[in-house]
Design a protein around this motif. Structure first.
Motif, PDB file in Angstrom:
ATOM      1  N   PHE A  79      69.287  58.581  24.023  1.00 27.79           N
ATOM      2  CA  PHE A  79      70.018  58.065  22.876  1.00 27.79           C
ATOM      3  C   PHE A  79      69.181  57.123  22.009  1.00 27.79           C
ATOM      4  CE2 PHE A  79      73.178  59.431  25.856  1.00 27.79           C
ATOM      5  CZ  PHE A  79      74.236  59.899  25.089  1.00 27.79           C
ATOM      6  N   TRP A  80      68.260  56.399  22.641  1.00 26.34           N
ATOM      7  CA  TRP A  80      67.496  55.368  21.946  1.00 26.34           C
ATOM      8  C   TRP A  80      66.001  55.525  22.217  1.00 26.34           C
ATOM      9  CZ3 TRP A  80      70.341  52.009  18.942  1.00 26.34           C
ATOM     10  CH2 TRP A  80      71.716  51.948  19.195  1.00 26.34           C
ATOM     11  N   THR A  81      65.200  55.061  21.280  1.00 31.48           N
ATOM     12  CA  THR A  81      63.754  54.979  21.477  1.00 31.48           C
ATOM     13  C   THR A  81      63.383  53.506  21.620  1.00 31.48           C
ATOM     14  OG1 THR A  81      63.343  56.959  20.145  1.00 31.48           O
ATOM     15  CG2 THR A  81      61.498  55.437  20.462  1.00 31.48           C
ATOM     16  N   ARG A  82      62.690  53.186  22.694  1.00 33.08           N
ATOM     17  CA  ARG A  82      62.245  51.800  22.867  1.00 33.08           C
ATOM     18  C   ARG A  82      61.038  51.544  21.971  1.00 33.08           C
ATOM     19  NH1 ARG A  82      58.664  48.520  25.386  1.00 33.08           N
ATOM     20  NH2 ARG A  82      59.472  46.514  26.154  1.00 33.08           N
ATOM     21  N   MET A  83      61.105  50.536  21.132  1.00 32.74           N
ATOM     22  CA  MET A  83      60.024  50.218  20.218  1.00 32.74           C
ATOM     23  C   MET A  83      59.012  49.291  20.889  1.00 32.74           C
ATOM     24  SD  MET A  83      62.182  49.695  16.657  1.00 32.74           S
ATOM     25  CE  MET A  83      63.047  48.239  17.278  1.00 32.74           C
ATOM     26  N   GLU A  84      57.854  49.133  20.285  1.00 32.12           N
ATOM     27  CA  GLU A  84      56.797  48.310  20.862  1.00 32.12           C
ATOM     28  C   GLU A  84      57.225  46.850  21.013  1.00 32.12           C
ATOM     29  OE1 GLU A  84      53.139  48.684  18.795  1.00 32.12           O
ATOM     30  OE2 GLU A  84      52.869  50.809  19.298  1.00 32.12           O
ATOM     31  N   ASN A  85      58.104  46.384  20.134  1.00 32.08           N
ATOM     32  CA  ASN A  85      58.551  44.999  20.204  1.00 32.08           C
ATOM     33  C   ASN A  85      59.665  44.776  21.221  1.00 32.08           C
ATOM     34  OD1 ASN A  85      60.822  46.068  18.954  1.00 32.08           O
ATOM     35  ND2 ASN A  85      60.397  45.149  16.962  1.00 32.08           N
ATOM     36  N   GLY A  86      60.079  45.853  21.910  1.00 37.14           N
ATOM     37  CA  GLY A  86      61.117  45.741  22.928  1.00 37.14           C
ATOM     38  C   GLY A  86      62.515  46.040  22.433  1.00 37.14           C
ATOM     39  N   GLY A  87      62.653  46.292  21.125  1.00 32.67           N
ATOM     40  CA  GLY A  87      63.942  46.667  20.575  1.00 32.67           C
ATOM     41  C   GLY A  87      64.216  48.152  20.768  1.00 32.67           C
ATOM     42  N   GLN A  89      65.658  51.737  18.917  1.00 28.92           N
ATOM     43  CA  GLN A  89      65.966  52.445  17.675  1.00 28.92           C
ATOM     44  C   GLN A  89      66.741  53.706  18.006  1.00 28.92           C
ATOM     45  OE1 GLN A  89      62.594  53.619  15.273  1.00 28.92           O
ATOM     46  NE2 GLN A  89      63.864  53.721  13.433  1.00 28.92           N
ATOM     47  N   LEU A  90      67.860  53.901  17.322  1.00 32.01           N
ATOM     48  CA  LEU A  90      68.697  55.074  17.568  1.00 32.01           C
ATOM     49  C   LEU A  90      67.923  56.335  17.249  1.00 32.01           C
ATOM     50  CD1 LEU A  90      71.692  55.819  18.317  1.00 32.01           C
ATOM     51  CD2 LEU A  90      72.073  56.042  15.846  1.00 32.01           C
ATOM     52  N   ARG A  91      67.968  57.325  18.136  1.00 30.87           N
ATOM     53  CA  ARG A  91      67.312  58.607  17.867  1.00 30.87           C
ATOM     54  C   ARG A  91      67.962  59.283  16.663  1.00 30.87           C
ATOM     55  NH1 ARG A  91      64.800  61.727  22.235  1.00 30.87           N
ATOM     56  NH2 ARG A  91      65.875  63.466  21.222  1.00 30.87           N
ATOM     57  N   SER A  92      67.184  60.010  15.912  1.00 31.81           N
ATOM     58  CA  SER A  92      67.685  60.618  14.679  1.00 31.81           C
ATOM     59  C   SER A  92      68.726  61.696  14.931  1.00 31.81           C
ATOM     60  CB  SER A  92      66.512  61.205  13.879  1.00 31.81           C
ATOM     61  OG  SER A  92      65.827  62.195  14.639  1.00 31.81           O
ATOM     62  N   ASP A  93      68.756  62.247  16.143  1.00 32.77           N
ATOM     63  CA  ASP A  93      69.711  63.303  16.460  1.00 32.77           C
ATOM     64  C   ASP A  93      70.959  62.781  17.172  1.00 32.77           C
ATOM     65  OD1 ASP A  93      68.271  62.595  18.724  1.00 32.77           O
ATOM     66  OD2 ASP A  93      68.241  64.628  19.561  1.00 32.77           O
ATOM     67  N   VAL A  94      71.155  61.454  17.163  1.00 32.08           N
ATOM     68  CA  VAL A  94      72.271  60.832  17.877  1.00 32.08           C
ATOM     69  C   VAL A  94      73.183  60.126  16.891  1.00 32.08           C
ATOM     70  CG1 VAL A  94      72.907  59.062  19.559  1.00 32.08           C
ATOM     71  CG2 VAL A  94      70.951  60.548  20.002  1.00 32.08           C
ATOM     72  N   LEU A  95      74.476  60.329  17.043  1.00 32.71           N
ATOM     73  CA  LEU A  95      75.438  59.601  16.221  1.00 32.71           C
ATOM     74  C   LEU A  95      75.468  58.130  16.630  1.00 32.71           C
ATOM     75  CD1 LEU A  95      78.474  62.078  16.181  1.00 32.71           C
ATOM     76  CD2 LEU A  95      77.012  61.488  14.235  1.00 32.71           C
ATOM     77  N   PRO A  96      75.603  57.210  15.674  1.00 36.50           N
ATOM     78  CA  PRO A  96      75.695  55.791  16.019  1.00 36.50           C
ATOM     79  C   PRO A  96      76.788  55.503  17.053  1.00 36.50           C
ATOM     80  CG  PRO A  96      75.378  56.035  13.664  1.00 36.50           C
ATOM     81  CD  PRO A  96      75.568  57.418  14.211  1.00 36.50           C
ATOM     82  N   SER A  97      77.936  56.149  16.916  1.00 37.46           N
ATOM     83  CA  SER A  97      79.026  55.917  17.869  1.00 37.46           C
ATOM     84  C   SER A  97      78.623  56.325  19.280  1.00 37.46           C
ATOM     85  CB  SER A  97      80.281  56.684  17.432  1.00 37.46           C
ATOM     86  OG  SER A  97      80.002  58.068  17.311  1.00 37.46           O
ATOM     87  N   ASP A  98      77.900  57.430  19.411  1.00 37.90           N
ATOM     88  CA  ASP A  98      77.462  57.874  20.737  1.00 37.90           C
ATOM     89  C   ASP A  98      76.420  56.926  21.329  1.00 37.90           C
ATOM     90  OD1 ASP A  98      79.135  60.074  20.599  1.00 37.90           O
ATOM     91  OD2 ASP A  98      77.571  61.436  19.876  1.00 37.90           O
ATOM     92  N   GLY A  99      75.530  56.433  20.473  1.00 40.55           N
ATOM     93  CA  GLY A  99      74.513  55.510  20.951  1.00 40.55           C
ATOM     94  C   GLY A  99      75.104  54.217  21.468  1.00 40.55           C
ATOM     95  N   ILE A 100      76.053  53.656  20.734  1.00 41.67           N
ATOM     96  CA  ILE A 100      76.694  52.414  21.171  1.00 41.67           C
ATOM     97  C   ILE A 100      77.525  52.648  22.421  1.00 41.67           C
ATOM     98  CG2 ILE A 100      78.399  50.667  20.555  1.00 41.67           C
ATOM     99  CD1 ILE A 100      75.688  50.307  19.174  1.00 41.67           C
ATOM    100  N   ASN A 101      78.295  53.705  22.443  1.00 38.16           N
ATOM    101  CA  ASN A 101      79.144  53.971  23.617  1.00 38.16           C
ATOM    102  C   ASN A 101      78.322  54.180  24.883  1.00 38.16           C
ATOM    103  OD1 ASN A 101      81.771  53.736  22.594  1.00 38.16           O
ATOM    104  ND2 ASN A 101      81.739  55.813  21.763  1.00 38.16           N
ATOM    105  N   ASP A 102      77.122  54.765  24.755  1.00 41.99           N
ATOM    106  CA  ASP A 102      76.323  55.027  25.958  1.00 41.99           C
ATOM    107  C   ASP A 102      75.896  53.736  26.646  1.00 41.99           C
ATOM    108  OD1 ASP A 102      74.845  57.132  27.598  1.00 41.99           O
ATOM    109  OD2 ASP A 102      73.219  55.737  27.084  1.00 41.99           O
ATOM    110  N   ILE A 103      75.655  52.685  25.872  1.00 37.54           N
ATOM    111  CA  ILE A 103      75.270  51.408  26.476  1.00 37.54           C
ATOM    112  C   ILE A 103      76.362  50.923  27.422  1.00 37.54           C
ATOM    113  CG2 ILE A 103      74.730  48.992  25.992  1.00 37.54           C
ATOM    114  CD1 ILE A 103      73.672  49.968  23.232  1.00 37.54           C
ATOM    115  N   PHE A 104      77.606  51.138  27.036  1.00 34.52           N
ATOM    116  CA  PHE A 104      78.731  50.662  27.839  1.00 34.52           C
ATOM    117  C   PHE A 104      79.069  51.643  28.965  1.00 34.52           C
ATOM    118  CE2 PHE A 104      78.815  48.287  24.009  1.00 34.52           C
ATOM    119  CZ  PHE A 104      79.414  47.074  24.304  1.00 34.52           C
ATOM    120  N   ARG A 105      78.702  52.909  28.801  1.00 29.83           N
ATOM    121  CA  ARG A 105      78.998  53.908  29.834  1.00 29.83           C
ATOM    122  C   ARG A 105      77.895  54.004  30.880  1.00 29.83           C
ATOM    123  NH1 ARG A 105      80.816  58.493  25.416  1.00 29.83           N
ATOM    124  NH2 ARG A 105      82.935  57.709  25.043  1.00 29.83           N
ATOM    125  N   ASN A 106      76.666  53.811  30.469  1.00 30.69           N
ATOM    126  CA  ASN A 106      75.513  53.967  31.357  1.00 30.69           C
ATOM    127  C   ASN A 106      74.687  52.685  31.370  1.00 30.69           C
ATOM    128  OD1 ASN A 106      75.792  56.851  32.169  1.00 30.69           O
ATOM    129  ND2 ASN A 106      75.573  57.174  29.975  1.00 30.69           N
TER     130      ASN A 106
END
Length: 277
Positions: A79-87, A89-106
């Motif tokens: 769902f996410w790409t880890r950036m060099e600064n540790g942040g 970034q949402l993958r371009s093929d992922v909906l924002p809602s799915d990305g946020i929900n995954d943090i709480f599910r997994n």
């Protein structure tokens, strides 16, 4: 007290509210501070969103996510790409809602520090109160990194003198933190109830519990206590509530600017975004 033009206190009391929402309403009604709302719907939206923030904070606390500084952060790379600064970034093929929900599910696949956690909680709460299509349109290309947040997440910091309610964000500062553990120089927290807070890495505690935890991370022989700062970060609830309305007025992604006045701030809204002017 609460003032809404053309709306009586009896009508306000008839709102269908949860126990938490009604407690916030009661506190505002009994306050010497005057809280003005554009409509009954505006008041109801704020109460629902504040309760949603509290539930999102509790959900993140129970999700299994770990605490880590930016050097050791991790995320679910589906769902996410880890950036060099540790942040993240949402993958371009992922909906924002799915990305946020995954943090709480997994949650066990994630590790991050406390300011990122606060932004995640706010996104999750908003996702649960706005139409999903609106959330996905307005929070595209998400980046989670410290206090970095999308322009459509309207936050306002008040330095002092503001009453605090569940759903607000505060900060416990640890002025004499151990230089070996700079991640404990303070703790961003969500207010859950009177004298009850959620802070990622510490958990759900009273103010005394938060201060005791931070005091345990002071430099050796320090006697300077951590403390709760006299500042509050709040959402601009009316801007969030009217996002779908602005879509109708301007069309998604184009149209003339719409000017909104919220408190002492003026915002312009154009091409699907709003900014302070």
């Amino acid at each position: 007290m609460i003032l809404i033009h053309g709306v009586s206190p009896e009508q306000i009391q008839m709102l269908p509210l949860s126990a938490l929402e009604r407690s916030i309403l009661s506190k505002k009604q009994n306050s010497p501070v005057v809280y003005r709302y554009e409509s009954l719907g505006a008041l109801n939206f704020e109460l629902k969103t504040r309760a949603s923030i509290v539930e999102a904070a509790k959900a993140l606390n129970a999700s299994g996510v770990d605490f880590a500084d930016f050097d050791k952060s991790r995320c679910n790379e589906q769902f996410w790409t880890r950036m060099e600064n540790g942040g993240f970034q949402l993958r371009s093929d992922v909906l924002p809602s799915d990305g946020i929900n995954d943090i709480f599910r997994n949650g066990k696949l994630y590790a991050f520090e406390c300011s990122m956690a606060i932004v995640m909680v706010l996104y999750k709460a908003i996702l649960d109160v706005l139409p999903m299509q609106t959330f996905n349109r307005h929070f595209q290309n998400l980046i989670l990194y410290g206090w970095h947040y999308d322009k459509d997440l309207p936050l306002r910091k008040v330095e002092s003198g503001l009453e605090v309610y569940p759903g607000d964000v505060q900060y416990f500062k640890n002025p004499d933190y151990d230089p070996e553990t700079p991640e404990w120089q303070g703790e961003n927290v969500v207010v859950l109830a009177d004298d009850l807070y959620f802070g990622h890495g510490i958990g759900i505690r009273t103010s005394r519990g938060m201060i005791d935890a931070l005091n345990g991370a002071r430099r050796p022989f320090s006697h300077t206590s951590a403390y709760l700062m006299d500042e509050v970060v709040i959402l601009e609830y009316e801007l969030l509530r009217t996002l779908p309305l602005r879509e109708e007025r301007t069309g998604t992604g184009n149209g003339d600017a719409v000017i909104a006045q919220i408190g002492t701030r003026t915002y312009s809204y154009k091409n699907g975004k709003f900014e302070v002017v």
